[in-house]
Design an enzyme around this catalytic site. Structure first.
Site, PDB file in Angstrom:
ATOM      1  N   ARG A  81      75.331  28.815   4.237  1.00 56.12           N
ATOM      2  CA  ARG A  81      74.928  27.460   3.880  1.00 56.12           C
ATOM      3  C   ARG A  81      73.870  26.971   4.880  1.00 56.12           C
ATOM      4  O   ARG A  81      74.116  26.965   6.092  1.00 56.12           O
ATOM      5  CB  ARG A  81      76.187  26.605   4.002  1.00 56.12           C
ATOM      6  CG  ARG A  81      75.981  25.136   4.124  1.00 56.12           C
ATOM      7  CD  ARG A  81      77.205  24.519   4.833  1.00 56.12           C
ATOM      8  NE  ARG A  81      77.179  23.098   4.730  1.00 56.12           N
ATOM      9  CZ  ARG A  81      77.828  22.286   5.546  1.00 56.12           C
ATOM     10  NH1 ARG A  81      78.580  22.762   6.524  1.00 56.12           N
ATOM     11  NH2 ARG A  81      77.757  20.997   5.393  1.00 56.12           N
ATOM     12  N   ALA A 110      81.866  16.784   7.009  1.00 53.02           N
ATOM     13  CA  ALA A 110      81.467  15.455   6.515  1.00 53.02           C
ATOM     14  C   ALA A 110      82.582  14.413   6.654  1.00 53.02           C
ATOM     15  O   ALA A 110      82.304  13.204   6.683  1.00 53.02           O
ATOM     16  CB  ALA A 110      81.013  15.552   5.063  1.00 53.02           C
TER      17      ALA A 110
HETATM   18  C1  DQA Z   1      78.762  19.173  10.908  1.00 53.80           C
HETATM   19  C2  DQA Z   1      77.856  17.953  10.749  1.00 53.80           C
HETATM   20  C3  DQA Z   1      78.305  17.094   9.571  1.00 53.80           C
HETATM   21  O1  DQA Z   1      77.460  15.961   9.449  1.00 53.80           O
HETATM   22  C4  DQA Z   1      78.232  17.894   8.283  1.00 53.80           C
HETATM   23  O2  DQA Z   1      78.703  17.121   7.212  1.00 53.80           O
HETATM   24  C5  DQA Z   1      78.955  19.187   8.385  1.00 53.80           C
HETATM   25  C6  DQA Z   1      78.876  19.959   9.609  1.00 53.80           C
HETATM   26  C7  DQA Z   1      78.256  20.139  11.994  1.00 53.80           C
HETATM   27  O3  DQA Z   1      79.021  21.020  12.400  1.00 53.80           O
HETATM   28  O4  DQA Z   1      77.092  20.038  12.422  1.00 53.80           O
HETATM   29  O5  DQA Z   1      79.556  19.652   7.417  1.00 53.80           O
HETATM   30  O6  DQA Z   1      80.059  18.727  11.294  1.00 53.80           O
END
Ligand code: DQA
Length: 146
Positions: A19, A78
């Site tokens: 991803r 998130a």
């Molecule tokens: C995250 C940052 C979050 O904003 C995002 O939704 C993620 C990953 C990170 O590891 O940078 O899913 O937690």
């Protein structure tokens, strides 16, 4: 040996490595789990590594950590930016809590700048890539064993 350290991962982190690799890198979550398990072993700690796309499952893991864990390292994905329920669960956990983000959330969209979990976390690591988990584990060792 201290009780295990729970390393909890929220939604979409199962896709790590596939991803948006320009943001989250090419390492998979299995790679991260293996690296954490190896480092924990070297430091005399045990880890329980979990990922879920479901808020309630993450909350159940935090409840399990209340009785069986000595610390929680959490990348809530998130849910960081939305979940009062995860904050409440962490507030019911008495040991150290460290928050990890692979990306530097402060360099990204404004909605990622606020974290409910940071209201509870004893420390926050963001923008160190997946190495952040290992840095958090080293800090956790100090918090748990000293
Ligand atoms: C995250 C940052 C979050 O904003 C995002 O939704 C993620 C990953 C990170 O590891 O940078 O899913 O937690």
């Amino acid at each position: 040996m201290a009780n295990p350290i729970y390393i909890l991962n929220g939604p979409n982190l199962n896709l790590l490595g596939m991803r948006q690799p320009e943001i989250y890198g090419r390492e998979t979550l299995e790679d991260v789990a293996a690296a954490c398990t190896a480092l924990a072993g070297e430091m005399g700690l045990e880890v329980r590594f979990h990922q879920s796309n479901h808020e309630g499952v993450i909350i159940d893991c935090i409840h399990e950590a209340r009785v069986a864990g000595s610390g929680v390292i959490i990348n809530p994905g998130a849910f960081t930016h939305t979940s009062v329920a995860i904050l409440d669960a962490l507030n019911a956990f008495e040991g150290p809590v460290l928050e990890v983000h692979i990306s530097n959330v402060h360099k990204r969209e404004a909605f990622r700048h606020h974290s409910y979990v940071s209201l509870r976390a004893d420390g926050v690591i963001a923008g160190f890539g997946t190495e952040g988990y290992l840095l958090a584990l080293r800090r956790m060792r100090t918090l748990v064993l000293s």
